[in-house]
Design a protein around this motif. Sequence first.
Motif, PDB file in Angstrom:
ATOM      1  N   ILE A   1     -28.837 -43.067  48.158  1.00 58.37           N
ATOM      2  CA  ILE A   1     -28.285 -42.371  46.993  1.00 58.37           C
ATOM      3  C   ILE A   1     -28.267 -43.300  45.788  1.00 58.37           C
ATOM      4  N   ALA A   2     -27.859 -44.551  45.973  1.00 61.05           N
ATOM      5  CA  ALA A   2     -27.829 -45.515  44.870  1.00 61.05           C
ATOM      6  C   ALA A   2     -29.231 -45.766  44.329  1.00 61.05           C
ATOM      7  N   GLN A   3     -30.211 -45.880  45.218  1.00 60.12           N
ATOM      8  CA  GLN A   3     -31.592 -46.115  44.796  1.00 60.12           C
ATOM      9  C   GLN A   3     -32.125 -44.920  44.004  1.00 60.12           C
ATOM     10  N   ARG A   4     -31.866 -43.724  44.481  1.00 61.67           N
ATOM     11  CA  ARG A   4     -32.337 -42.526  43.771  1.00 61.67           C
ATOM     12  C   ARG A   4     -31.637 -42.367  42.428  1.00 61.67           C
ATOM     13  N   THR A   5     -30.363 -42.685  42.384  1.00 62.37           N
ATOM     14  CA  THR A   5     -29.631 -42.619  41.115  1.00 62.37           C
ATOM     15  C   THR A   5     -30.235 -43.596  40.112  1.00 62.37           C
ATOM     16  N   ALA A   6     -30.537 -44.819  40.551  1.00 63.07           N
ATOM     17  CA  ALA A   6     -31.152 -45.815  39.671  1.00 63.07           C
ATOM     18  C   ALA A   6     -32.522 -45.338  39.187  1.00 63.07           C
ATOM     19  N   GLU A   7     -33.302 -44.723  40.063  1.00 64.24           N
ATOM     20  CA  GLU A   7     -34.615 -44.202  39.670  1.00 64.24           C
ATOM     21  C   GLU A   7     -34.487 -43.108  38.618  1.00 64.24           C
ATOM     22  N   ILE A   8     -33.520 -42.223  38.791  1.00 62.70           N
ATOM     23  CA  ILE A   8     -33.296 -41.145  37.820  1.00 62.70           C
ATOM     24  C   ILE A   8     -32.855 -41.717  36.480  1.00 62.70           C
ATOM     25  N   GLU A   9     -31.940 -42.687  36.519  1.00 65.59           N
ATOM     26  CA  GLU A   9     -31.470 -43.304  35.277  1.00 65.59           C
ATOM     27  C   GLU A   9     -32.602 -44.043  34.570  1.00 65.59           C
ATOM     28  N   ASN A  10     -33.440 -44.767  35.323  1.00 60.55           N
ATOM     29  CA  ASN A  10     -34.572 -45.466  34.712  1.00 60.55           C
ATOM     30  C   ASN A  10     -35.585 -44.485  34.131  1.00 60.55           C
ATOM     31  N   ALA A  11     -35.790 -43.350  34.794  1.00 60.92           N
ATOM     32  CA  ALA A  11     -36.692 -42.329  34.257  1.00 60.92           C
ATOM     33  C   ALA A  11     -36.166 -41.810  32.918  1.00 60.92           C
ATOM     34  N   ALA A  12     -34.860 -41.628  32.813  1.00 60.59           N
ATOM     35  CA  ALA A  12     -34.269 -41.185  31.540  1.00 60.59           C
ATOM     36  C   ALA A  12     -34.466 -42.255  30.467  1.00 60.59           C
ATOM     37  N   ARG A  13     -34.296 -43.525  30.835  1.00 63.19           N
ATOM     38  CA  ARG A  13     -34.502 -44.614  29.870  1.00 63.19           C
ATOM     39  C   ARG A  13     -35.956 -44.662  29.401  1.00 63.19           C
ATOM     40  N   ARG A  14     -36.884 -44.381  30.312  1.00 58.97           N
ATOM     41  CA  ARG A  14     -38.308 -44.394  29.947  1.00 58.97           C
ATOM     42  C   ARG A  14     -38.659 -43.274  28.968  1.00 58.97           C
ATOM     43  N   GLN A  15     -37.795 -42.287  28.833  1.00 52.58           N
ATOM     44  CA  GLN A  15     -38.030 -41.235  27.847  1.00 52.58           C
ATOM     45  C   GLN A  15     -37.745 -41.718  26.432  1.00 52.58           C
ATOM     46  N   VAL A  16     -37.021 -42.843  26.298  1.00 54.93           N
ATOM     47  CA  VAL A  16     -36.728 -43.357  24.952  1.00 54.93           C
ATOM     48  C   VAL A  16     -37.434 -44.677  24.654  1.00 54.93           C
TER      49      VAL A  16
END
Length: 182
Positions: free
Chosen positions: A37-52
């Motif tokens: 869960i922590a790994q997937r959360t980090a991946e989702i957060e990094n994907a959001a950061r890559r949008q900016v």
Amino acid sequence: MKNNGKDILVSAAALTIIGGVVTAALAGTNLLTKDTIAQRTAEIENAARRQVIQADSFEKGTLTADGKEVVYYTALQNGETVGYVFTASVTGKSAGLVVMTGITAEGTISGVKVTEENETAGYKVTKGGLLAAFSGKNAAPLTLGKDVDGVSQATKTSKGITDGVNQAIAYYEDITKGGGAS
């Protein structure tokens, strides 16, 4: 029907055992899945950061602004700093507007994204081009209506987003001018 003490004790013991087994099962499931869960959360957060901002990884950092600790992320490409990502909570028409801003190492806004909102006009600012209008601007305080055009019928939301971007710019200036970053 009369309840006797023995029936009550048996029922209480059964419920206690069932509760203990269910609690143990939930604790075991949590233990087995928390890293995933922590790994997937980090991946989702990094994907959001890559949008900016374009980066292959992000490093978490903190700075102190107005007596508060602020978390930001340094954007890295091939191990080199290419910029920063800041998230600011601001108020538009209502509270709860969270704006993520990417700023390049050279001081240009690379992207803006609203990550949380309670705004009825949120759709309008996205479709109205407000978020895209920040991209390419120098990381210097911006004035709505002068540096960036607001969106009709979404004035308070537009102002809130601009305030969030300006807060990110202030954090960027703290970092690049030798402020309290770590």
